[in-house]
Design a protein around this motif. Structure first.
Motif, short mmCIF file in Angstrom:
data_model
loop_
_atom_site.label_atom_id
_atom_site.label_comp_id
_atom_site.label_asym_id
_atom_site.label_seq_id
_atom_site.Cartn_x
_atom_site.Cartn_y
_atom_site.Cartn_z
N ASP A 96 -41.04 52.28 35.78
CA ASP A 96 -41.50 53.59 35.34
C ASP A 96 -42.99 53.79 35.63
OD1 ASP A 96 -40.93 56.06 33.91
OD2 ASP A 96 -42.22 55.27 32.32
N LYS A 170 -40.91 55.02 26.16
CA LYS A 170 -41.62 56.02 26.98
C LYS A 170 -43.10 55.63 27.06
CE LYS A 170 -40.54 59.48 24.16
NZ LYS A 170 -39.57 59.16 23.14
N TYR A 367 -45.92 62.04 28.20
CA TYR A 367 -45.13 60.85 28.45
C TYR A 367 -44.98 60.75 29.97
CZ TYR A 367 -43.72 61.00 23.51
OH TYR A 367 -43.70 61.01 22.13
N ASN A 369 -43.79 60.49 33.51
CA ASN A 369 -42.51 60.83 34.18
C ASN A 369 -41.48 61.47 33.26
OD1 ASN A 369 -43.53 59.47 36.46
ND2 ASN A 369 -42.76 57.50 35.68
N ARG A 370 -41.90 61.99 32.12
CA ARG A 370 -40.93 62.56 31.19
C ARG A 370 -41.37 63.94 30.69
NH1 ARG A 370 -37.43 59.31 28.40
NH2 ARG A 370 -36.68 61.35 27.75
N ALA A 373 -39.39 65.14 27.65
CA ALA A 373 -39.76 64.54 26.36
C ALA A 373 -41.13 65.06 25.91
CB ALA A 373 -39.79 63.03 26.47
#
Ligand code: MCA
Ligand code: AMP
Length: 505
Positions: A96, A170, A367, A369-370, A373
């Motif tokens: 990630d 995360k 977060y 790459n999110r 979220a």
């Protein structure tokens, strides 16, 4: 933005000045002055160069502190890795965050997951000394890149992984601005200065131990003595040898409270401290009281979160009140909201509950790459939803009374998502169904309990085997401490597991 660490900047500019000779870091019998830290970290920073992101093998050692300072000097975001992370957790974090290199102490054995990364050893032995108290000269000091000490406040400094209720952890992207802001707010609340000497034994891959416990003293120009691992004997030794502050999670204070009746030296040492601070989870009132009774000193609590850094604290000049986390820190806006998440609770009556939402320069950016979220974590008008539920006393003191998600467990001060443990358990061939809950534990706050439907009821996997299985994949602190075996999990008409029914079995 002014430099993150003025004392380091000063030591770099004037390696022979008084500031350079002040003590910065000590781990066991190894220590660095500001001058030595500045030179070592600057040399390392020049080797990190222009990497996009780096990983730090975050053992509780001098090398980790130097590595993180070097990354901050280089302006390269660092991802601290728990050296006890198991294969699947580490695999996720590395995939990630995609670091290009890893910093580790010479001789550290790194797991295969990190084999593809370029490795740079944090070479503190490159400092040649004249011995204790003498001036030590680094062999290969190189000045940091121009302007590196003075980077844009919004640039990412750290990516710290934190558990959610489901799925893998995360990465919270923490900008330099948030670190500077939170540490300065704590300095105000705690009258924390460069004369303070902090002692702690916290892990260095989370906000508490790393940002508050290492970067905090460095920002003040003070010093920190890390115990390597938490032990009450180390606390006694360091407080008797000039340490002024102690940071710990409630489990550590619980162990102190348990030890105090048989350890008058510990009581005496704690009585000398300027400030005893607990955080990361609630410190039970019983432990507060036992410590106050034995030492005459009151532990103060502060409340924070990986995504927000610190939000509230009992102030050094305020009234200590067990069971509360004090008042909002300077610059932090805090509100309570009703169930709908937007209607604010106006009451300061010690009774009306609401979710804590916060806004301010102490917050993370996103977060990694999110975006989904990240968006879900904020209200439309920019408040961060903490998920913690609280009431406010008439004078503004915040009292945390629970949390919205029952699937988040706080054990030993670590936040752990039930979902990630359930997923790990389901990877065991002997497990057909799994549910994970937290239950009260005097030492850990909460302990992790696994409810298992075995594939073969005649030969279920043992509790020890399941604990090892989780420890290997995730991390030892995520292992279930208790395992119950069931014929079936209780489910509602929709097929959803009814965890409340489990916990009350
Ligand atoms: C036992 N062990 C195992 C197994 N069983 N290892 C592998 N597999 C097994 N099946 C090992 C453990 O790794 C550990 O090794 C030792 O046995 C004892 O285990 P345990 O009981 O889990 O550890 P402990 O010594 O009791 O730990 C208590 C602790 C620890 C020291 C309080 O929980 C801790 O350091 N907590 C700090 C958490 C923290 O910093 N949270 C901050 C998050 P070994 O002894 O070698 O390790 S940041 C945050 O929350 C926000 C921002 C905030 O507000 O601060
Ligand atoms: P983490 O996500 O690991 O950073 O943990 C953050 C959470 O720890 C918060 O959302 C709170 O639930 C909890 N927490 C931190 N400090 C305290 C405290 N002093 N009292 C109660 N809970 C706390």
């Amino acid at each position: 933005m002014s430099p993150l660490f003025p004392a380091l900047t000063e030591a770099l500019a004037d390696p022979d000045g008084t500031a350079a000779h002040r003590s910065a870091l000590r781990f066991g019998d190894r220590s660095l002055t500001y001058g030595e830290l500045a030179a070592t970290a600057a040399a390392l920073a020049s080797r990190i160069g222009q990497a996009e992101r780096i990983a730090v093998w975050a053992t509780p050692t001098l090398e980790t502190a130097v590595a993180v300072v070097a990354a901050l000097l280089a302006g390269v975001p660092a991802v601290p890795l728990n050296p006890k992370s198991g294969g699947s957790e580490l695999g996720h974090i590395v995939a990630d965050s995609a670091p290009t290199l890893v910093l580790a102490a010479p001789g550290d054995q790194l797991p295969p997951t990190l084999a593809a990364l370029e490795r740079i050893d944090v070479d503190i032995e490159g400092i040649e000394g004249e011995g204790e108290g003498g001036v030590r000269v680094p062999r290969s000091a190189a000045p940091p890149a121009p302007g590196a000490l003075d980077l844009a406040p919004e640039s990412p400094a750290l990516v710290v992984y934190t558990s959610g209720t489901t799925g893998p952890p995360k990465g919270a992207v923490i900008p330099r601005r948030a670190i500077a802001t939170t540490l300065d707010a704590l300095a105000d609340a705690w009258q924390w200065t460069g004369d303070d000497v902090l002692v702690h034994g916290l892990p260095l891959f989370h906000v508490h131990g790393l940002i508050l416990g290492i970067l905090g003293p460095l920002r003040r120009g003070g010093s920190v003595r890390h115990l390597g691992r938490f032990e009450t004997a180390g606390v006694t030794r360091e407080l008797n040898a000039g340490a002024t502050m102690l940071f710990g999670v409630p489990t550590m204070y619980h162990r102190i409270a348990e030890t105090l009746p048989d350890d008058p030296a510990l009581a005496k040492a704690l009585a000398r401290a300027r400030l005893l601070v607990s955080g990361s989870a609630a410190l039970p009132v019983h432990d507060h009281e036992r410590i106050a009774e034995a030492t005459g000193r009151r532990v103060i609590e502060r409340y924070g979160m990986t995504e927000t850094l610190m939000n509230t604290s009992v102030r050094a000049d305020g009234e200590p009140r067990a069971g509360t986390v004090g008042v909002p820190l300077p610059g932090v806006e805090l509100r309570l909201t009703e169930e709908d998440g937007t209607t604010t609770v106006e009451a300061f009556d010690g009774e009306t509950v609401g979710e804590i939402q916060v806004r301010g320069p102490n917050l993370f950016t996103e977060y990694l790459n999110r975006p989904d979220a990240t968006a879900a974590a904020f209200t439309a008008d920019g408040w961060f939803r903490t998920g913690d539920v609280a009431v406010r006393d008439p004078d503004g003191y915040v009292r945390i009374v629970g949390r919205k998600a029952t699937d988040l467990i706080k054990s030993g001060g670590y936040k752990i998502g039930a979902g990630e443990i359930e997923n790990a358990l389901l990877e065991h061939l002997g497990v057909r169904e799994a549910a994970v809950t937290g239950e009260p534990d005097a030492d850990l706050g909460e302990r992790i309990v696994a409810w298992i439907v075995p594939t073969d009821p005649q030969s279920p996997p043992s509790a020890g085997e399941l604990a090892d299985h989780v420890a290997d994949r995730l991390a030892p602190h995520k292992r279930p401490r208790v395992v119950h075996y069931l014929d079936a999990l209780p489910r509602n008409d929709m097929g959803k597991i009814m965890k409340r029914a489990l916990a009350h079995d």
